[in-house]
Design a protein around this motif. Sequence first.
Motif, PDB file in Angstrom:
ATOM      1  N   THR A  80       0.861  -1.176   0.000  1.00 40.88           N
ATOM      2  CA  THR A  80       0.000   0.000   0.000  1.00 40.88           C
ATOM      3  C   THR A  80       0.900   1.228   0.000  1.00 40.88           C
ATOM      4  OG1 THR A  80      -1.725  -1.147   1.217  1.00 40.88           O
ATOM      5  CG2 THR A  80      -1.781   1.258   1.239  1.00 40.88           C
ATOM      6  N   LYS A  81       0.919   1.957  -1.092  1.00 43.86           N
ATOM      7  CA  LYS A  81       1.862   3.052  -1.246  1.00 43.86           C
ATOM      8  C   LYS A  81       1.501   4.225  -0.341  1.00 43.86           C
ATOM      9  CE  LYS A  81       2.953   1.955  -6.058  1.00 43.86           C
ATOM     10  NZ  LYS A  81       2.990   2.464  -7.450  1.00 43.86           N
ATOM     11  N   ALA A  82       2.521   4.914   0.104  1.00 43.23           N
ATOM     12  CA  ALA A  82       2.316   6.153   0.839  1.00 43.23           C
ATOM     13  C   ALA A  82       2.167   7.290  -0.160  1.00 43.23           C
ATOM     14  CB  ALA A  82       3.499   6.405   1.772  1.00 43.23           C
ATOM     15  N   GLN A  83       1.620   8.399   0.313  1.00 41.04           N
ATOM     16  CA  GLN A  83       1.537   9.605  -0.510  1.00 41.04           C
ATOM     17  C   GLN A  83       2.578  10.606  -0.035  1.00 41.04           C
ATOM     18  OE1 GLN A  83      -2.275  11.482  -0.708  1.00 41.04           O
ATOM     19  NE2 GLN A  83      -3.089  10.079  -2.227  1.00 41.04           N
ATOM     20  N   VAL A  84       3.323  11.164  -0.989  1.00 47.97           N
ATOM     21  CA  VAL A  84       4.275  12.229  -0.698  1.00 47.97           C
ATOM     22  C   VAL A  84       3.879  13.431  -1.548  1.00 47.97           C
ATOM     23  CG1 VAL A  84       6.687  12.955  -0.709  1.00 47.97           C
ATOM     24  CG2 VAL A  84       6.105  10.577  -0.188  1.00 47.97           C
ATOM     25  N   ASN A  85       3.468  14.505  -0.881  1.00 46.52           N
ATOM     26  CA  ASN A  85       3.000  15.712  -1.576  1.00 46.52           C
ATOM     27  C   ASN A  85       1.861  15.407  -2.543  1.00 46.52           C
ATOM     28  OD1 ASN A  85       4.958  17.187  -0.219  1.00 46.52           O
ATOM     29  ND2 ASN A  85       6.440  16.992  -1.860  1.00 46.52           N
ATOM     30  N   GLY A  86       1.026  14.411  -2.167  1.00 41.81           N
ATOM     31  CA  GLY A  86      -0.142  14.066  -2.978  1.00 41.81           C
ATOM     32  C   GLY A  86       0.107  13.009  -4.029  1.00 41.81           C
ATOM     33  N   TRP A  87       1.348  12.539  -4.172  1.00 44.22           N
ATOM     34  CA  TRP A  87       1.688  11.525  -5.175  1.00 44.22           C
ATOM     35  C   TRP A  87       1.881  10.179  -4.488  1.00 44.22           C
ATOM     36  CZ3 TRP A  87       2.084  12.523 -10.467  1.00 44.22           C
ATOM     37  CH2 TRP A  87       2.068  13.870 -10.842  1.00 44.22           C
ATOM     38  N   ASN A  88       1.347   9.116  -5.094  1.00 43.48           N
ATOM     39  CA  ASN A  88       1.547   7.773  -4.559  1.00 43.48           C
ATOM     40  C   ASN A  88       2.987   7.329  -4.811  1.00 43.48           C
ATOM     41  OD1 ASN A  88      -1.113   7.477  -3.693  1.00 43.48           O
ATOM     42  ND2 ASN A  88      -1.785   6.723  -5.694  1.00 43.48           N
ATOM     43  N   CYS A  89       3.658   6.876  -3.765  1.00 47.04           N
ATOM     44  CA  CYS A  89       5.072   6.496  -3.867  1.00 47.04           C
ATOM     45  C   CYS A  89       5.305   5.204  -3.093  1.00 47.04           C
ATOM     46  CB  CYS A  89       5.973   7.585  -3.279  1.00 47.04           C
ATOM     47  SG  CYS A  89       5.865   9.178  -4.091  1.00 47.04           S
ATOM     48  N   SER A  90       6.155   4.358  -3.634  1.00 45.89           N
ATOM     49  CA  SER A  90       6.597   3.186  -2.898  1.00 45.89           C
ATOM     50  C   SER A  90       8.045   3.327  -2.454  1.00 45.89           C
ATOM     51  CB  SER A  90       6.444   1.913  -3.752  1.00 45.89           C
ATOM     52  OG  SER A  90       7.171   2.049  -4.967  1.00 45.89           O
ATOM     53  N   ARG A  91       8.803   4.163  -3.144  1.00 47.52           N
ATOM     54  CA  ARG A  91      10.220   4.377  -2.808  1.00 47.52           C
ATOM     55  C   ARG A  91      10.621   5.727  -3.383  1.00 47.52           C
ATOM     56  NH1 ARG A  91      14.648   1.004  -1.422  1.00 47.52           N
ATOM     57  NH2 ARG A  91      16.646   1.728  -2.245  1.00 47.52           N
TER      58      ARG A  91
END
Length: 251
Positions: free
Chosen positions: A163-174
């Motif tokens: 389940t990806k996190a969001q960084v500044n509104g963008w889905n990110c895994s790494r």
Amino acid sequence: MRIVFVHPSREPVACGNGPVRIGSGGDNDVVLTDPGVDAQHLVVDGDGRRGLVLKVLPGCQRVYVNARPVRERALLRHGDVVHLGESKLLLTADRPPPDAGPAETGAGDETARAGLRIVSGPGSGRLLPVGQRRVLGSGRPFADSACFISPTDGGLLLEAGRTKAQVNGWNCSRAWLANGDQIVLGEQRLVVEAPGLQRAAAAARIPPPVEPLVTASAPATEEAPHAEIWWLIAAAAALAAIIALLLYYRW
């Protein structure tokens, strides 16, 4: 700044630094025609010092930011969610954070002093030091709800599970993190506080000093010794003439 329409779904809108006018009237930058939206409802503008500022126009119905009511003004971050009428809008950065490649072991001074400020929920305002590694969420390592923040020599690294996190509104895994980034993992919202990373990035953008151009001095010409010799010959000739006159008049 970029507006993503979570509900109802439609194409995202790139808004630059704003201002962005939102309402049901046709002269707005973003038009929402669902019930509960006034003709000129709100404005989102960029502020170089404070970030994004939301302003609800006088006489309009309240707006919700991350489920909190806003009557007049609110400071926003990339990754915040705005509820307006029946619409749900996600504010994101113009570009996703940089994808992280293989991370080097160890941590520099800039990343070792990084922290995560909780901005939602019961622990709001609390600062979590990253240390060697910070686990967010629950479950065993890299479970669906787990996310890891690790300081490395390359910067501050985010690694999420399936389940990806969001960084500044963008889905990110790494991804690599920067000072001021907002991380959203489920109901958790945290802001990266790592001013050392900001200073290091600014220092990296400074061009290296230009080496002074050293020019070789021109070799001395050979005319100087000749000029000095002729000056000595002329002086000797003048002295000889004076001696000759003295001898002539004496005898």
